[in-house]
Design a protein around this motif. Structure first.
Motif, short mmCIF file in Angstrom:
data_model
loop_
_atom_site.label_atom_id
_atom_site.label_comp_id
_atom_site.label_asym_id
_atom_site.label_seq_id
_atom_site.Cartn_x
_atom_site.Cartn_y
_atom_site.Cartn_z
N UNK A 84 -8.36 6.79 10.25
CA UNK A 84 -9.26 7.93 10.10
C UNK A 84 -8.52 9.27 10.15
N UNK A 85 -7.37 9.30 10.81
CA UNK A 85 -6.58 10.53 10.92
C UNK A 85 -5.55 10.67 9.81
N UNK A 86 -5.43 9.69 8.94
CA UNK A 86 -4.37 9.68 7.94
C UNK A 86 -4.49 10.78 6.90
N UNK A 87 -5.70 11.16 6.53
CA UNK A 87 -5.87 12.20 5.53
C UNK A 87 -5.57 11.76 4.11
N UNK A 88 -5.48 10.47 3.90
CA UNK A 88 -5.26 9.91 2.57
C UNK A 88 -5.80 8.49 2.56
N UNK A 89 -5.91 7.86 1.39
CA UNK A 89 -6.43 6.49 1.35
C UNK A 89 -5.58 5.54 2.21
N UNK A 90 -6.27 4.62 2.87
CA UNK A 90 -5.64 3.70 3.80
C UNK A 90 -6.06 2.28 3.49
N UNK A 91 -5.12 1.35 3.60
CA UNK A 91 -5.41 -0.07 3.52
C UNK A 91 -5.19 -0.64 4.91
N UNK A 92 -6.26 -1.18 5.51
CA UNK A 92 -6.17 -1.84 6.81
C UNK A 92 -6.05 -3.33 6.60
N UNK A 93 -5.09 -3.94 7.24
CA UNK A 93 -4.92 -5.39 7.15
C UNK A 93 -4.90 -5.93 8.57
N UNK B 221 0.83 -1.20 0.00
CA UNK B 221 0.00 0.00 0.00
C UNK B 221 0.87 1.25 0.00
N UNK B 222 1.96 1.23 0.75
CA UNK B 222 2.86 2.38 0.81
C UNK B 222 3.49 2.65 -0.56
N UNK B 223 3.81 1.59 -1.30
CA UNK B 223 4.37 1.75 -2.65
C UNK B 223 3.39 2.43 -3.59
N UNK B 224 2.09 2.25 -3.32
CA UNK B 224 1.04 2.84 -4.15
C UNK B 224 0.62 4.22 -3.68
N UNK B 225 1.31 4.75 -2.67
CA UNK B 225 0.97 6.07 -2.15
C UNK B 225 -0.13 6.07 -1.12
N UNK B 226 -0.51 4.90 -0.65
CA UNK B 226 -1.53 4.79 0.39
C UNK B 226 -0.85 4.62 1.73
#
Length: 55
Positions: A27-36, A3-8
């Motif tokens: 919720x505080x990230x301010x950008x798309x997030x992938x939760x695993x 996800x980090x490689x994709x800018x998430x």
């Protein structure tokens, strides 16, 4: 890490106590997030009595 490689923002959790903190961080990230979350293989992801049409 993918996800980090994709800018998430990628957040991984493997303990029940980490779920609340992971959601707060997402919720505080301010950008798309992938939760695993790593789950227990002994628990089915769908209840066994659900019909195929409901799944």
């Amino acid at each position: 890490m993918y996800a980090e490689l994709l800018g998430r923002r990628g957040i991984h959790g493997d303990a029940l106590k980490a779920v609340g903190a992971a959601w707060g961080e997402a919720l505080a990230a301010g950008r798309p997030v992938v939760l695993e979350f790593r789950t227990d293989r002994g628990i089915a992801p769908i209840r066994p009595h659900i019909m195929a049409e409901q799944g």
